[in-house]
Design an enzyme around this catalytic site. Sequence first.
Site, short mmCIF file in Angstrom:
data_model
loop_
_atom_site.label_atom_id
_atom_site.label_comp_id
_atom_site.label_asym_id
_atom_site.label_seq_id
_atom_site.Cartn_x
_atom_site.Cartn_y
_atom_site.Cartn_z
N LYS A 111 0.83 -1.21 0.00
CA LYS A 111 0.00 0.00 0.00
C LYS A 111 0.86 1.26 0.00
CE LYS A 111 -4.35 -1.79 1.17
NZ LYS A 111 -4.32 -2.85 2.20
N LYS A 213 -10.99 -16.53 -8.44
CA LYS A 213 -12.18 -16.50 -7.60
C LYS A 213 -12.92 -15.18 -7.72
CE LYS A 213 -10.22 -15.02 -3.22
NZ LYS A 213 -10.15 -15.29 -1.80
N LYS A 216 -13.92 -8.33 -5.69
CA LYS A 216 -14.51 -7.02 -5.95
C LYS A 216 -13.85 -6.31 -7.12
CE LYS A 216 -16.44 -6.20 -1.49
NZ LYS A 216 -16.11 -6.16 -0.09
#
Length: 347
Positions: A111, A213, A216
């Site tokens: 991040k 999978k 989002k």
Amino acid sequence: MEIVVSGIRPTGNLHLGNYFGAVKSFVELQKEYNCFFFIADWHSLTTHLQPENIRRSVKTILAEYLACGIDPEKATIYIQSDVREVAELYLYLNMNAGIGELMRTTSFKEKARQQLRISNTDASIEKEIFNENNKHSVNAGLLTYPTLMCADIIIHKAVKVPVGKDQEQNMEMARRFARRFNATYHTELFPEPASFHLSNKALKVPGLDGSGKMGKSEGNAIYLIDDEKTIRKKVMKAVSDAGPTEPNSEKPEAIQNLFTLMEIVSAKDTYDFFNDKYNNCEIRYGDMKKQLAEDINLFCAPIREKINDILADEVYLDKVARLGAEKASESAAKTLKEVREIIGFRP
Ligand code: TRP
């Protein structure tokens, strides 16, 4: 009953992957454990959420969890920012956490690179953090994400934390900080929280884009809130192929994904019917997808209705949040009193 804590980041709507991968297990856990489930709105500030977004996402997540069956009478469901005791414990934990160990965590590094706008191959993060000419900066909250997470967990003296495998490093840090607190103050106040991997029990739901999978970011998800038309459109567009040419051939990933979805939401007969068609090389994916969309809709419709009902009922949502805040604050205040006393502050 053993104490379970888990935090949910308020990032967008829940999809089928979240439901079968986590929420459904939470609903089971609330029967057997003293569960504290909270919406991690403070954590969301580490990646710059705007205030109006926060309010909206928190409300959405709360409504969706309730619609899925989290019962505010059984579990304590609350909003992190309603329990200010957590912030105080976070302060104490930060005093005992090293900048170095925090900077070495993988999620921080990832991040931080994003916030500094430097790529994976670029120079070291440390160098860029100290670089006065880089107009971007890493916020300090991101660095201390693991201490806040530890505070979330130990404020209720949790022993089990249901999380995905991706949280393992954060969990290791949480255990380390809990141990360190105990060692520093010669106490056994905090039990070591164990992770409790849902992925062993939970289903891995594939996405609609042919690989991997449901997630989002990938834009391959069906959300619990999606209406019938949206579901149909998404399923009909799902990746498939020209069909098998040999009987009983192995299914390519995209096709296997459609079958896995069908296994999750459809009746066994339906699954067997299309599986036989596949094995006889008679499958028509259009028909299969139509059926799949219908069954997904049958599954989602009652949840969707509940979500919409709850979202429209501000009074109920407020009542749930208030009840959760009360229960969580009571537990948190008790721990914090002990902590203050141990450190040497007035309790
Ligand atoms: N870090 C978790 C995630 O990204 C969310 C979280 C915050 C959490 N605090 C927690 C999970 C405490 C478990 C316990 O999913």
